[in-house]
Design a protein around this motif. Sequence first.
Motif, short mmCIF file in Angstrom:
data_model
loop_
_atom_site.label_atom_id
_atom_site.label_comp_id
_atom_site.label_asym_id
_atom_site.label_seq_id
_atom_site.Cartn_x
_atom_site.Cartn_y
_atom_site.Cartn_z
N GLY A 54 0.83 -1.21 0.00
CA GLY A 54 0.00 0.00 0.00
C GLY A 54 0.87 1.26 0.00
N ALA A 55 1.89 1.25 0.84
CA ALA A 55 2.79 2.41 0.90
C ALA A 55 3.55 2.57 -0.41
CB ALA A 55 3.77 2.25 2.07
N TYR A 56 3.92 1.45 -1.00
CA TYR A 56 4.66 1.49 -2.27
C TYR A 56 3.78 2.10 -3.38
CZ TYR A 56 7.78 -0.10 -6.00
OH TYR A 56 8.64 -0.15 -7.07
N ILE A 57 2.53 1.63 -3.44
CA ILE A 57 1.60 2.16 -4.45
C ILE A 57 1.36 3.65 -4.20
CG2 ILE A 57 -0.77 2.06 -5.33
CD1 ILE A 57 -0.71 -1.00 -4.59
N ALA A 58 1.19 4.01 -2.92
CA ALA A 58 0.96 5.42 -2.59
C ALA A 58 2.13 6.27 -3.06
CB ALA A 58 0.74 5.57 -1.08
N GLY A 59 3.36 5.73 -2.91
CA GLY A 59 4.54 6.44 -3.38
C GLY A 59 4.52 6.60 -4.90
N LEU A 61 2.00 6.74 -6.83
CA LEU A 61 0.91 7.64 -7.28
C LEU A 61 0.98 9.01 -6.62
CD1 LEU A 61 -2.07 5.10 -7.28
CD2 LEU A 61 -0.71 5.90 -9.22
N ASP A 62 1.92 9.16 -5.66
CA ASP A 62 2.05 10.42 -4.95
C ASP A 62 0.74 10.78 -4.25
OD1 ASP A 62 3.29 12.66 -3.99
OD2 ASP A 62 2.93 13.87 -5.80
N VAL A 63 0.20 9.79 -3.53
CA VAL A 63 -1.01 10.01 -2.73
C VAL A 63 -0.70 9.63 -1.28
CG1 VAL A 63 -2.51 9.53 -4.71
CG2 VAL A 63 -1.96 7.67 -3.13
N GLU A 64 -1.55 10.03 -0.34
CA GLU A 64 -1.25 9.75 1.07
C GLU A 64 -1.22 8.25 1.36
OE1 GLU A 64 -3.58 11.66 4.15
OE2 GLU A 64 -3.22 13.64 3.25
N ALA A 65 -2.21 7.51 0.84
CA ALA A 65 -2.31 6.10 1.21
C ALA A 65 -3.05 5.32 0.15
CB ALA A 65 -3.04 5.98 2.55
N ALA A 66 -2.81 4.01 0.15
CA ALA A 66 -3.45 3.12 -0.84
C ALA A 66 -3.57 1.73 -0.23
CB ALA A 66 -2.61 3.05 -2.11
N THR A 67 -4.55 0.97 -0.69
CA THR A 67 -4.65 -0.42 -0.29
C THR A 67 -5.32 -1.22 -1.40
OG1 THR A 67 -5.19 -1.91 1.55
CG2 THR A 67 -6.90 -0.32 0.94
N VAL A 68 -4.90 -2.47 -1.53
CA VAL A 68 -5.47 -3.34 -2.56
C VAL A 68 -6.67 -4.07 -1.96
CG1 VAL A 68 -5.05 -5.30 -4.09
CG2 VAL A 68 -3.23 -3.62 -3.68
N VAL A 69 -7.76 -4.12 -2.71
CA VAL A 69 -8.97 -4.85 -2.30
C VAL A 69 -9.31 -5.87 -3.39
CG1 VAL A 69 -9.88 -3.03 -0.80
CG2 VAL A 69 -10.46 -3.00 -3.23
N SER A 70 -10.38 -6.61 -3.19
CA SER A 70 -10.63 -7.73 -4.11
C SER A 70 -11.23 -7.30 -5.45
CB SER A 70 -11.53 -8.77 -3.44
OG SER A 70 -12.79 -8.22 -3.15
N CYS A 71 -11.93 -6.17 -5.47
CA CYS A 71 -12.46 -5.61 -6.72
C CYS A 71 -13.00 -4.22 -6.39
CB CYS A 71 -13.56 -6.50 -7.32
SG CYS A 71 -15.00 -6.73 -6.26
N ALA A 72 -13.37 -3.48 -7.40
CA ALA A 72 -13.87 -2.12 -7.14
C ALA A 72 -15.17 -2.16 -6.34
CB ALA A 72 -14.06 -1.36 -8.45
N SER A 73 -16.02 -3.14 -6.61
CA SER A 73 -17.28 -3.24 -5.87
C SER A 73 -17.02 -3.41 -4.38
CB SER A 73 -18.11 -4.44 -6.37
OG SER A 73 -18.27 -4.36 -7.76
N ALA A 74 -16.03 -4.24 -4.06
CA ALA A 74 -15.63 -4.43 -2.66
C ALA A 74 -15.07 -3.12 -2.11
CB ALA A 74 -14.58 -5.54 -2.56
#
Length: 370
Positions: A54-59, A61-74
């Motif tokens: 999550g921190a890697y993705i946030a870096g 994308l230059d955003v505060e935070a990110a997390t992977v979920v199972s799909c967009a609906s989730a």
Amino acid sequence: MSSIYEKYHLKQVINASGRMTALGVSTPRPEVVDAVTTGMNHYFEMKDLVNKTGAYIAGLLDVEAATVVSCASAGIAQSVAAVLVKDNQWLIENLHAAPLENNEIVLPKGHNVNFGAPVGTMVNLGGGKIVEAGYANECSADQLAAAISPRTAAIMYIKSHHSVQKSMLSVEQAVVVARKHNLPLIVDAAAEEDLQCYYRAGADLVIYSGAKAIEGPTSGLVIGKEQYVEWVKLQTGGIGRAMKVGKEGILGLTCAIEHYLSAAKESGAEMVAKMTPFIDSLNTLDGVTARVVWDAAGRDIARSEIKFDEATVGISTGELVSALKQGEYAIYFRGYKANEGIIEADVRSVSAAQLEIIYRCIKALVSKEK
Ligand SMILES: *Cc1c(COP(=O)(O)O)cnc(C)c1O
């Protein structure tokens, strides 16, 4: 690969319709498949994996935070639950035990769409209740604000070709309304290509589908303000468990995002080069005219528009579209203009050899050569 089709008696698909969930969405690049395999073959401390990727993705994308979920609906369901219960452990574990107070999610009426499943179903799953703002064909910033009450928990905005586009406020305008009323703004940008602009516009949570534009494995991405993303992660101990994402999805999507941001995309000019022999062949058929058309939303995507003179070809375009799904290969087009005698082929997921097959199938159905 034909063995899987044979073993289970599956129909082979040629996908000229774009990123369709009904056809398996996309085929990730080899690096992503490798990342999925690596994930499958190892153990991790899952919290560590979630936090560090999550921190890697946030870096990236230059955003505060990110997390992977199972799909967009989730992502939608868990984002709604997150803004409703925050870090209240009892409510996380008992989201649906009793109706929540102040659980209204204000959404422009023209955004209350069915993307394959209804947005409202995902909001309900997260404990929320949709309150529609504006009308079927319009929603201004004032109309959005007018739907806010003391029971409102968040504003939601569905950035999508599924949504009504005309007379609709922008994400930026929705941000202004959200700030003024001190409410979070959740943007569902599931199929959108820009992973940064809605966050930068001020949305608190932005949701993407992992397999659509990003071409990752079945997964979803939630980015946003740190506090909100942390609350989304806590849902793993609640409804999130019923939408668990595995190590393979987390590592596959992280890899796909990295490639998505760096790899050169197939350009419109390259798509034109690929489809030109196909278009030339189609134009030799009586009653068929084909040409290059550009994406209506202004993206660098070229498609083949194929127009049928129904009187000459002797078959309605609707019948032709369904006949093309019934042959040895199930061939899928963008058929939403079939009632006007027009179909469109999106060639991004189609090889030159498959374009030749499509041509032969169309030729067999309309028969006569000029
Ligand atoms: C595809 C889509 C979704 C759902 O995405 P999944 O990853 O398939 O759950 C949600 N909202 C919109 C607007 C979509 O286009």
